[in-house]
Design an enzyme around this catalytic site. Structure first.
Site, PDB file in Angstrom:
ATOM      1  N   THR A  89      28.601   7.588  44.932  1.00  0.00           N
ATOM      2  CA  THR A  89      27.296   7.486  44.277  1.00  0.00           C
ATOM      3  C   THR A  89      27.386   7.866  42.804  1.00  0.00           C
ATOM      4  O   THR A  89      26.780   7.232  41.933  1.00  0.00           O
ATOM      5  CB  THR A  89      26.283   8.430  44.963  1.00  0.00           C
ATOM      6  OG1 THR A  89      26.205   8.111  46.345  1.00  0.00           O
ATOM      7  CG2 THR A  89      24.905   8.328  44.339  1.00  0.00           C
ATOM      8  N   GLN A 101      24.779   3.285  48.019  1.00  0.00           N
ATOM      9  CA  GLN A 101      24.087   3.901  46.889  1.00  0.00           C
ATOM     10  C   GLN A 101      24.574   3.259  45.594  1.00  0.00           C
ATOM     11  O   GLN A 101      25.787   3.066  45.401  1.00  0.00           O
ATOM     12  CB  GLN A 101      24.356   5.407  46.850  1.00  0.00           C
ATOM     13  CG  GLN A 101      23.749   6.159  48.019  1.00  0.00           C
ATOM     14  CD  GLN A 101      24.703   6.316  49.185  1.00  0.00           C
ATOM     15  OE1 GLN A 101      25.644   5.535  49.348  1.00  0.00           O
ATOM     16  NE2 GLN A 101      24.483   7.338  50.004  1.00  0.00           N
ATOM     17  N   ASP A 117      18.990   4.941  45.252  1.00  0.00           N
ATOM     18  CA  ASP A 117      19.472   5.875  44.222  1.00  0.00           C
ATOM     19  C   ASP A 117      19.451   5.272  42.817  1.00  0.00           C
ATOM     20  O   ASP A 117      20.413   5.408  42.058  1.00  0.00           O
ATOM     21  CB  ASP A 117      20.877   6.373  44.556  1.00  0.00           C
ATOM     22  CG  ASP A 117      20.926   7.277  45.777  1.00  0.00           C
ATOM     23  OD1 ASP A 117      19.864   7.498  46.383  1.00  0.00           O
ATOM     24  OD2 ASP A 117      22.012   7.741  46.141  1.00  0.00           O
ATOM     25  N   ASP A 156      15.266   7.121  48.130  1.00  0.00           N
ATOM     26  CA  ASP A 156      15.632   8.248  47.261  1.00  0.00           C
ATOM     27  C   ASP A 156      15.925   7.771  45.844  1.00  0.00           C
ATOM     28  O   ASP A 156      16.864   8.244  45.194  1.00  0.00           O
ATOM     29  CB  ASP A 156      16.873   8.980  47.813  1.00  0.00           C
ATOM     30  CG  ASP A 156      16.684   9.495  49.228  1.00  0.00           C
ATOM     31  OD1 ASP A 156      15.541   9.715  49.647  1.00  0.00           O
ATOM     32  OD2 ASP A 156      17.709   9.663  49.940  1.00  0.00           O
ATOM     33  N   TRP A 216      16.372  16.882  49.036  1.00  0.00           N
ATOM     34  CA  TRP A 216      17.823  16.734  49.117  1.00  0.00           C
ATOM     35  C   TRP A 216      18.472  18.102  49.283  1.00  0.00           C
ATOM     36  O   TRP A 216      19.460  18.258  49.993  1.00  0.00           O
ATOM     37  CB  TRP A 216      18.311  16.029  47.850  1.00  0.00           C
ATOM     38  CG  TRP A 216      19.788  15.728  47.806  1.00  0.00           C
ATOM     39  CD1 TRP A 216      20.655  15.684  48.861  1.00  0.00           C
ATOM     40  CD2 TRP A 216      20.565  15.434  46.654  1.00  0.00           C
ATOM     41  NE1 TRP A 216      21.917  15.372  48.429  1.00  0.00           N
ATOM     42  CE2 TRP A 216      21.894  15.208  47.067  1.00  0.00           C
ATOM     43  CE3 TRP A 216      20.264  15.311  45.293  1.00  0.00           C
ATOM     44  CZ2 TRP A 216      22.924  14.888  46.189  1.00  0.00           C
ATOM     45  CZ3 TRP A 216      21.285  14.983  44.420  1.00  0.00           C
ATOM     46  CH2 TRP A 216      22.593  14.778  44.861  1.00  0.00           C
TER      47      TRP A 216
END
Length: 324
Positions: A105, A134, A157, A180, A238
């Protein structure tokens, strides 16, 4: 007398540099400017320069993976038109890189900002990868970061607001993603932003450090969704001390009545709902009805809401932008 004159001259020079760029360079895909690559323009700027360095980017689609390193502070990226001045890439977590290593990520970004005092305006920053893993469009670690009048596009993301000491300011931006898509530990203000959910999932995943009073704060934003999307949470933690607050935000009917999710099943941090701080004040729209919010979230009183000012949140830094 000479010493006093020298002090006044240095002060005047510093003031002028603070108000105006000490250098301006231009970028154009068609070769009509100094550079055809944004990264090359950034690299050309003097390390730890004396003031703001302005990089003007002409309309075009720039297929680049860009890094603004810590030595290139006080850089401003100014696009000609946010709809048609586009930085795009398609890296994602799990993709094999040039060294035959799997990306994560944290190196999937299209644009990485490591330095302080970076400003961005009138640009689209995009990660074109979707549903492959991600895939970060904008990754910011530096302090005193500003982005205005820009589009930030991705799926899972989209925006990583990294760094416990980082303060960031997003104004009049359009941000979209799936899961997210606003995440990280920085202290961040979102003002007058439109935030679009592309999937039934979670908007925020803050990881605010326990020592920080503020995490994510949204002022006068608008939450919208792709057609058919009807089950979106405002956020999930998170990390245990995640902090996210929405103030005077219009929420579409895609926002679930409970509002927030505790992120159960995280074996390392099993009871985050006991320590996370999620709150609202003045929520509006079909998704802004708060009577069925989870019991561990908060509805701020007028007195409590008064502490949520940009000055209180960002401390001694007042975000300003000399180039619109």
């Amino acid at each position: 007398m000479k010493k006093l004159f020298l002090i006044l001259l240095i002060s005047a020079t510093n003031f002028i540099l603070a108000q105006n760029p000490y250098i301006t360079v231009t970028v154009a895909k068609d070769g009509s400017a100094q550079f055809t690559s944004i990264q090359k323009a950034i690299t050309s700027i003097r390390d730890l320069g004396p003031g703001e360095a302005l990089i003007k980017i002409k309309t075009g689609t720039y297929n680049e993976k860009i890094v603004i390193p810590s030595s290139k502070h006080k850089i401003t990226l100014q696009g000609e038109n946010k709809e048609n001045t586009i930085i795009t890439n398609d890296d994602y977590s799990g993709k094999t890189d040039a060294l035959n290593e799997k990306m994560t990520t944290f190196n999937s970004y299209t644009l990485l900002v490591m330095s302080d005092d970076v400003k961005i305006s009138n640009l689209t920053i995009k990660n074109a990868s979707c549903n492959q893993g991600q895939a970060v469009a904008l990754h910011v670690e530096g302090d005193r970061f500003i982005v205005k009048n820009s589009n930030i596009l991705g799926c899972q993301d989209t925006v990583y607001t990294g760094g416990n000491q980082s303060r960031q300011f997003y104004e009049n931006c359009y941000i979209e993603g799936t899961t997210d898509f606003l995440f990280g530990s920085a202290t961040v203000v979102f003002k007058n932003c439109t935030i679009k959910s592309l999937a039934n999932s979670y908007i925020t995943a803050a990881s605010t450090d326990e020592s920080k009073e503020f995490g994510y704060v949204f002022f006068d934003c608008k939450l919208i969704a792709k057609e058919g999307i009807n089950k979106v949470f405002l956020g999930r933690p998170w990390r245990p001390y995640a902090k996210t607050v929405f103030i005077n935000t219009e929420m579409g009917n895609h926002i679930v009545p409970e509002g927030w999710n505790p992120w159960k099943g995280d074996k390392m941090f099993p009871n985050k709902d006991k320590t996370a701080y999620y709150a609202e004040f003045g929520s509006k729209g079909e998704g802004g009805k708060t009577e069925n919010r989870v019991a561990w979230s908060h509805q701020l009183t007028k007195k409590e809401a008064k502490k949520y000012t940009i000055k209180n949140i960002l401390g001694d830094w007042k975000p300003e932008m000399s180039n619109k």
